[in-house]
Design a protein around this motif. Structure first.
Motif, PDB file in Angstrom:
ATOM      1  N   ARG A  42      76.953 -24.464  78.385  1.00  0.00           N
ATOM      2  CA  ARG A  42      77.464 -22.959  78.332  1.00  0.00           C
ATOM      3  C   ARG A  42      77.867 -22.714  76.698  1.00  0.00           C
ATOM      4  N   THR A  43      77.461 -23.540  75.933  1.00  0.00           N
ATOM      5  CA  THR A  43      77.650 -23.298  74.448  1.00  0.00           C
ATOM      6  C   THR A  43      76.772 -22.096  73.998  1.00  0.00           C
ATOM      7  N   PRO A  44      77.396 -21.030  73.221  1.00  0.00           N
ATOM      8  CA  PRO A  44      76.775 -19.945  72.855  1.00  0.00           C
ATOM      9  C   PRO A  44      75.451 -20.490  72.185  1.00  0.00           C
ATOM     10  N   ASP A  45      74.602 -19.539  72.342  1.00  0.00           N
ATOM     11  CA  ASP A  45      73.180 -19.766  71.572  1.00  0.00           C
ATOM     12  C   ASP A  45      72.644 -18.648  71.069  1.00  0.00           C
ATOM     13  N   HIS A  46      73.175 -17.703  70.915  1.00  0.00           N
ATOM     14  CA  HIS A  46      72.594 -16.516  70.073  1.00  0.00           C
ATOM     15  C   HIS A  46      71.223 -16.112  70.615  1.00  0.00           C
ATOM     16  N   GLY A  47      71.057 -15.377  71.616  1.00  0.00           N
ATOM     17  CA  GLY A  47      69.873 -14.858  72.271  1.00  0.00           C
ATOM     18  C   GLY A  47      69.382 -15.578  73.362  1.00  0.00           C
ATOM     19  N   LYS A  48      70.101 -16.622  73.853  1.00  0.00           N
ATOM     20  CA  LYS A  48      69.766 -17.285  74.991  1.00  0.00           C
ATOM     21  C   LYS A  48      68.436 -17.957  74.862  1.00  0.00           C
ATOM     22  N   LEU A  49      68.178 -18.555  73.872  1.00  0.00           N
ATOM     23  CA  LEU A  49      66.993 -19.447  73.486  1.00  0.00           C
ATOM     24  C   LEU A  49      67.214 -20.794  74.197  1.00  0.00           C
ATOM     25  N   GLU A  50      68.219 -21.304  74.353  1.00  0.00           N
ATOM     26  CA  GLU A  50      68.607 -22.663  74.667  1.00  0.00           C
ATOM     27  C   GLU A  50      67.953 -23.537  73.655  1.00  0.00           C
ATOM     28  N   PRO A  51      68.229 -23.619  72.439  1.00  0.00           N
ATOM     29  CA  PRO A  51      67.528 -24.444  71.310  1.00  0.00           C
ATOM     30  C   PRO A  51      67.683 -25.795  71.180  1.00  0.00           C
ATOM     31  N   TRP A  52      68.302 -26.564  72.454  1.00  0.00           N
ATOM     32  CA  TRP A  52      68.394 -27.760  72.535  1.00  0.00           C
ATOM     33  C   TRP A  52      68.061 -28.192  74.062  1.00  0.00           C
ATOM     34  N   ARG A  53      68.168 -29.694  73.963  1.00  0.00           N
ATOM     35  CA  ARG A  53      67.967 -30.285  75.423  1.00  0.00           C
ATOM     36  C   ARG A  53      68.607 -31.553  75.393  1.00  0.00           C
ATOM     37  N   PHE A  54      68.785 -32.086  76.590  1.00  0.00           N
ATOM     38  CA  PHE A  54      69.499 -33.504  76.623  1.00  0.00           C
ATOM     39  C   PHE A  54      68.638 -34.556  77.035  1.00  0.00           C
ATOM     40  N   ILE A  55      68.842 -35.785  76.675  1.00  0.00           N
ATOM     41  CA  ILE A  55      68.104 -37.181  76.984  1.00  0.00           C
ATOM     42  C   ILE A  55      69.370 -38.098  77.464  1.00  0.00           C
ATOM     43  N   ALA A  96      74.764 -43.220  76.932  1.00  0.00           N
ATOM     44  CA  ALA A  96      74.740 -42.203  75.828  1.00  0.00           C
ATOM     45  C   ALA A  96      73.844 -40.927  75.973  1.00  0.00           C
ATOM     46  N   ILE A  97      74.175 -39.761  75.545  1.00  0.00           N
ATOM     47  CA  ILE A  97      73.346 -38.634  75.761  1.00  0.00           C
ATOM     48  C   ILE A  97      72.963 -38.146  74.625  1.00  0.00           C
ATOM     49  N   ALA A  98      71.690 -38.147  74.567  1.00  0.00           N
ATOM     50  CA  ALA A  98      71.170 -37.596  73.226  1.00  0.00           C
ATOM     51  C   ALA A  98      71.172 -36.230  73.163  1.00  0.00           C
ATOM     52  N   VAL A  99      71.525 -35.457  72.331  1.00  0.00           N
ATOM     53  CA  VAL A  99      71.508 -33.969  72.167  1.00  0.00           C
ATOM     54  C   VAL A  99      70.402 -33.545  71.248  1.00  0.00           C
ATOM     55  N   ILE A 100      69.457 -32.882  71.719  1.00  0.00           N
ATOM     56  CA  ILE A 100      68.284 -32.826  71.058  1.00  0.00           C
ATOM     57  C   ILE A 100      68.254 -31.488  70.627  1.00  0.00           C
ATOM     58  N   SER A 101      68.165 -31.145  69.124  1.00  0.00           N
ATOM     59  CA  SER A 101      68.005 -29.756  68.574  1.00  0.00           C
ATOM     60  C   SER A 101      66.352 -29.334  68.552  1.00  0.00           C
ATOM     61  N   ALA A 102      66.253 -28.485  69.421  1.00  0.00           N
ATOM     62  CA  ALA A 102      64.776 -27.963  69.478  1.00  0.00           C
ATOM     63  C   ALA A 102      64.834 -26.387  69.366  1.00  0.00           C
ATOM     64  N   PRO A 103      64.621 -25.952  68.105  1.00  0.00           N
ATOM     65  CA  PRO A 103      64.473 -24.805  67.595  1.00  0.00           C
ATOM     66  C   PRO A 103      63.394 -24.038  68.393  1.00  0.00           C
ATOM     67  N   LYS A 104      63.515 -22.730  68.610  1.00  0.00           N
ATOM     68  CA  LYS A 104      62.434 -21.875  69.368  1.00  0.00           C
ATOM     69  C   LYS A 104      61.898 -20.757  68.495  1.00  0.00           C
ATOM     70  N   PRO A 105      60.665 -20.467  68.467  1.00  0.00           N
ATOM     71  CA  PRO A 105      60.196 -19.180  67.425  1.00  0.00           C
ATOM     72  C   PRO A 105      60.936 -17.999  67.854  1.00  0.00           C
TER      73      PRO A 105
END
Length: 192
Positions: A42-55, A96-105
């Motif tokens: 539910r974190t703000p992500d400016h534009g609903k890009l979801e520029p992250w994922r979880f492992i 552990a949960i890796a939070v992956i930064s995955a920027p979108k164009p």
């Protein structure tokens, strides 16, 4: 005047990460982890890009990664002590949960804002775990910044990075309070 949520405010004013080395089993089950991830997402992500994922990394994956830390440290010619400390972060963990930064164009949302959003997800996940009664800690370390480690160990794409590893488990001891920033030294007030 707004109606404050005193419980949430008190939690935020007193929250304290638990050292990862003090966390043990039991760890949250899959349903609980999904609840924690739902809150973090539910974190703000400016534009609903979801520029992250979880492992989500369970004990077997963490053991495999611990061995890979050794291999990468040897390949890089690193000091034994530095490699051992990084290895222990994985070898001694149960979840552990890796939070992956995955920027979108995006023409509208700069990449840096997307990276900040991934950092905000880390804090949201950390705070959610703590609020749910678990011990939690946000770590990184040199392996999480090593391209070979994250590509071959975690399956990250070239444009992805590790924003943080959130260790979650049962705390064995409450940590002592630590010094906090001097608010006056880090705050500027501009009234005009």
């Amino acid at each position: 005047m707004p109606a404050p949520n005193h419980t949430a405010l008190d939690f935020l004013l007193t929250r304290r990460s638990r050292p990862a080395k003090t966390l043990t089993t039991p760890v949250p089950d899959k349903a609980t982890i999904e609840t924690l991830l739902t809150a973090a997402a539910r974190t703000p992500d400016h534009g609903k890009l979801e520029p992250w994922r979880f492992i989500v990394l369970g004990k077997p994956a963490l053991a495999r990664l611990a061995d890979f830390v050794n291999a990468r440290g040897d390949a890089l010619g690193m000091e034994t002590e530095k490699v051992s400390k990084a290895r222990d972060q994985y070898a001694n963990a149960d979840l552990a949960i890796a939070v992956i930064s995955a920027p979108k164009p995006s023409d509208k949302i700069p990449e840096i804002e997307q990276i900040y959003s991934a950092g905000a997800v880390c804090l949201a996940l950390l705070n959610t775990a703590l609020a749910a009664g678990w011990g939690a800690n946000w770590l990184s370390g040199w392996p999480s910044h090593d391209r070979d480690f994250v590509r071959d160990g975690l399956g990250l794409a070239d444009h992805e990075t590790v924003a943080g590893l959130i260790h979650i488990g049962t705390e064995t001891s409450a940590p002592p309070e630590r010094p906090r920033p001097d608010l006056a030294a880090i705050t500027t007030w501009l009234d005009t």
